[in-house]
Design an enzyme around this catalytic site. Structure first.
Site, PDB file in Angstrom:
ATOM      1  N   LYS A   9       0.827  -1.212   0.000  1.00 54.59           N
ATOM      2  CA  LYS A   9       0.000   0.000   0.000  1.00 54.59           C
ATOM      3  C   LYS A   9       0.863   1.265   0.000  1.00 54.59           C
ATOM      4  CE  LYS A   9      -3.975  -2.204   2.207  1.00 54.59           C
ATOM      5  NZ  LYS A   9      -5.092  -2.014   3.159  1.00 54.59           N
ATOM      6  N   TYR A  49     -12.651  -3.107  -3.727  1.00 53.78           N
ATOM      7  CA  TYR A  49     -13.195  -2.972  -2.372  1.00 53.78           C
ATOM      8  C   TYR A  49     -14.718  -2.905  -2.391  1.00 53.78           C
ATOM      9  CZ  TYR A  49      -8.526  -2.248  -0.295  1.00 53.78           C
ATOM     10  OH  TYR A  49      -7.234  -2.408   0.155  1.00 53.78           O
ATOM     11  N   PHE A  57     -15.868   4.456   5.999  1.00 55.96           N
ATOM     12  CA  PHE A  57     -14.458   4.758   5.665  1.00 55.96           C
ATOM     13  C   PHE A  57     -14.123   4.502   4.191  1.00 55.96           C
ATOM     14  CE2 PHE A  57     -14.666   0.403   7.365  1.00 55.96           C
ATOM     15  CZ  PHE A  57     -14.088  -0.331   6.330  1.00 55.96           C
ATOM     16  N   ARG A  85      -1.856 -14.646   3.938  1.00 55.39           N
ATOM     17  CA  ARG A  85      -2.876 -14.013   4.787  1.00 55.39           C
ATOM     18  C   ARG A  85      -2.448 -14.086   6.269  1.00 55.39           C
ATOM     19  NH1 ARG A  85      -7.101 -10.655   3.692  1.00 55.39           N
ATOM     20  NH2 ARG A  85      -8.614 -10.905   5.337  1.00 55.39           N
ATOM     21  N   THR A  91      -6.465  -7.323  10.331  1.00 49.06           N
ATOM     22  CA  THR A  91      -6.635  -6.080   9.562  1.00 49.06           C
ATOM     23  C   THR A  91      -6.143  -4.868  10.340  1.00 49.06           C
ATOM     24  OG1 THR A  91      -8.556  -7.056   8.461  1.00 49.06           O
ATOM     25  CG2 THR A  91      -8.332  -4.648   8.350  1.00 49.06           C
ATOM     26  N   ARG A 102       1.659  -6.872   9.736  1.00 46.78           N
ATOM     27  CA  ARG A 102       0.957  -5.724  10.327  1.00 46.78           C
ATOM     28  C   ARG A 102       1.328  -5.560  11.800  1.00 46.78           C
ATOM     29  NH1 ARG A 102      -4.648  -7.341   7.247  1.00 46.78           N
ATOM     30  NH2 ARG A 102      -4.421  -6.016   5.406  1.00 46.78           N
ATOM     31  N   ASN A 112      -2.319  -0.118   6.734  1.00 46.64           N
ATOM     32  CA  ASN A 112      -1.902  -1.411   7.303  1.00 46.64           C
ATOM     33  C   ASN A 112      -1.024  -2.231   6.337  1.00 46.64           C
ATOM     34  OD1 ASN A 112      -3.897  -2.073   5.541  1.00 46.64           O
ATOM     35  ND2 ASN A 112      -5.205  -3.133   7.007  1.00 46.64           N
ATOM     36  N   HIS A 115      -2.325  -5.354   1.216  1.00 45.89           N
ATOM     37  CA  HIS A 115      -3.555  -6.084   0.903  1.00 45.89           C
ATOM     38  C   HIS A 115      -3.133  -7.503   0.565  1.00 45.89           C
ATOM     39  CE1 HIS A 115      -7.217  -7.532  -0.959  1.00 45.89           C
ATOM     40  NE2 HIS A 115      -6.420  -8.051  -1.885  1.00 45.89           N
ATOM     41  N   GLU A 126      -8.665 -11.450  -8.261  1.00 44.98           N
ATOM     42  CA  GLU A 126      -7.845 -10.255  -8.004  1.00 44.98           C
ATOM     43  C   GLU A 126      -6.592 -10.232  -8.876  1.00 44.98           C
ATOM     44  OE1 GLU A 126      -7.196 -10.184  -3.749  1.00 44.98           O
ATOM     45  OE2 GLU A 126      -9.244  -9.484  -3.392  1.00 44.98           O
TER      46      GLU A 126
HETATM   47  N1  UDP Z   1     -10.302  -0.777   6.532  1.00 41.85           N
HETATM   48  C1  UDP Z   1     -10.469   0.442   7.177  1.00 41.85           C
HETATM   49  N2  UDP Z   1     -11.251   0.484   8.311  1.00 41.85           N
HETATM   50  C2  UDP Z   1     -11.860  -0.624   8.818  1.00 41.85           C
HETATM   51  C3  UDP Z   1     -11.696  -1.861   8.148  1.00 41.85           C
HETATM   52  C4  UDP Z   1     -10.897  -1.906   7.004  1.00 41.85           C
HETATM   53  O1  UDP Z   1      -9.931   1.448   6.743  1.00 41.85           O
HETATM   54  O2  UDP Z   1     -12.567  -0.526   9.843  1.00 41.85           O
HETATM   55  C5  UDP Z   1      -9.451  -0.836   5.328  1.00 41.85           C
HETATM   56  C6  UDP Z   1      -8.084  -1.485   5.621  1.00 41.85           C
HETATM   57  O3  UDP Z   1      -7.090  -0.773   4.891  1.00 41.85           O
HETATM   58  C7  UDP Z   1      -8.271  -2.891   5.087  1.00 41.85           C
HETATM   59  C8  UDP Z   1      -9.159  -2.621   3.877  1.00 41.85           C
HETATM   60  O4  UDP Z   1     -10.073  -1.621   4.327  1.00 41.85           O
HETATM   61  O5  UDP Z   1      -7.031  -3.495   4.763  1.00 41.85           O
HETATM   62  C9  UDP Z   1      -9.926  -3.833   3.387  1.00 41.85           C
HETATM   63  O6  UDP Z   1     -10.709  -4.337   4.434  1.00 41.85           O
HETATM   64  P1  UDP Z   1     -10.856  -5.904   4.666  1.00 41.85           P
HETATM   65  O7  UDP Z   1     -11.960  -6.099   5.666  1.00 41.85           O
HETATM   66  O8  UDP Z   1     -10.972  -6.591   3.357  1.00 41.85           O
HETATM   67  O9  UDP Z   1      -9.483  -6.271   5.420  1.00 41.85           O
HETATM   68  P2  UDP Z   1      -8.163  -7.046   4.926  1.00 41.85           P
HETATM   69  O10 UDP Z   1      -8.615  -8.158   4.019  1.00 41.85           O
HETATM   70  O11 UDP Z   1      -7.273  -6.038   4.234  1.00 41.85           O
HETATM   71  O12 UDP Z   1      -7.524  -7.552   6.195  1.00 41.85           O
HETATM   72 MG    MG Z   2      -9.819  -8.033   2.378  1.00 38.66          MG
END
Ligand code: UDP
Ligand code: MG
Length: 153
Positions: A9, A49, A57, A85, A91, A102, A112, A115, A126
């Site tokens: 990111k 997304y 957000f 993962r 997250t 992270r 964070n 992705h 993806e």
């Molecule tokens: N995100 C955020 N606020 C939240 C949850 C997620 O800004 O409360 C952002 C964060 O950058 C995250 C991305 O949205 O990596 C995608 O969310 P997802 O739930 O898919 O999490 P990930 O798969 O990245 O762990």
């Molecule tokens: Mg995700």
């Protein structure tokens, strides 16, 4: 073998951590099958997304993902999706276990670092979103017999 998508990111590029994060995946034994720097757009982020489009957000997340280019990586290994993962961690960086990416490099729920695809089905979708077929390279690592046992291959 399974392939998965990692996006480094903008926070990672701004903080000069790109090499360090790629290094962790390489050291784990994942093969880099594709890598490119790209400027994301509103269109690609709306698709990528889509599961978050109703979240408060969403706009901020897209703005942060467009603030600089990102580095897209295709990583390959046995069960690569789940392994990558798990390496990424929770997250929200503040909840992520130390030892995860992270958990070692961030304090934020949004900024964070990476992705990572969340299932083999989504990884396929993806990877097609971010890479053309000719940007993914299939070659056999010369140390393959030392990365896995023969009965795993
Ligand atoms: N995100 C955020 N606020 C939240 C949850 C997620 O800004 O409360 C952002 C964060 O950058 C995250 C991305 O949205 O990596 C995608 O969310 P997802 O739930 O898919 O999490 P990930 O798969 O990245 O762990
Ligand atoms: Mg995700």
């Amino acid at each position: 073998m399974e392939k998965t998508l990692v996006l480094l990111k903008p926070c990672t590029l701004q903080r000069g951590l790109a090499g360090e994060i790629i290094n962790r995946f390489e050291k784990r034994g994942l093969r880099l099958a594709g890598m490119k720097m790209m400027q994301l757009t509103d269109d690609i982020l709306n698709e990528h997304y889509a599961h978050l489009k109703d979240k408060p957000f969403f706009g901020m997340l897209k703005d942060s993902m467009m603030s600089t280019p990102v580095i897209a990586c295709c990583l390959e290994g046995i069960e690569a999706v789940q392994t990558v993962r798990m390496m990424a961690g929770a997250t929200n960086g503040r909840n992520a276990q130390p030892g995860t990416i992270r958990g070692d490099y961030c304090m934020s729920n949004q900024q964070n670092i990476v992705h990572t695809s969340d299932s083999p089905e989504n990884a396929e979708i993806e990877l097609k979103r971010f890479f053309k077929p000719e940007e993914i390279f299939d070659f056999t690592p010369s140390n393959l017999a030392y990365l896995y046992a023969l009965d795993e291959l």
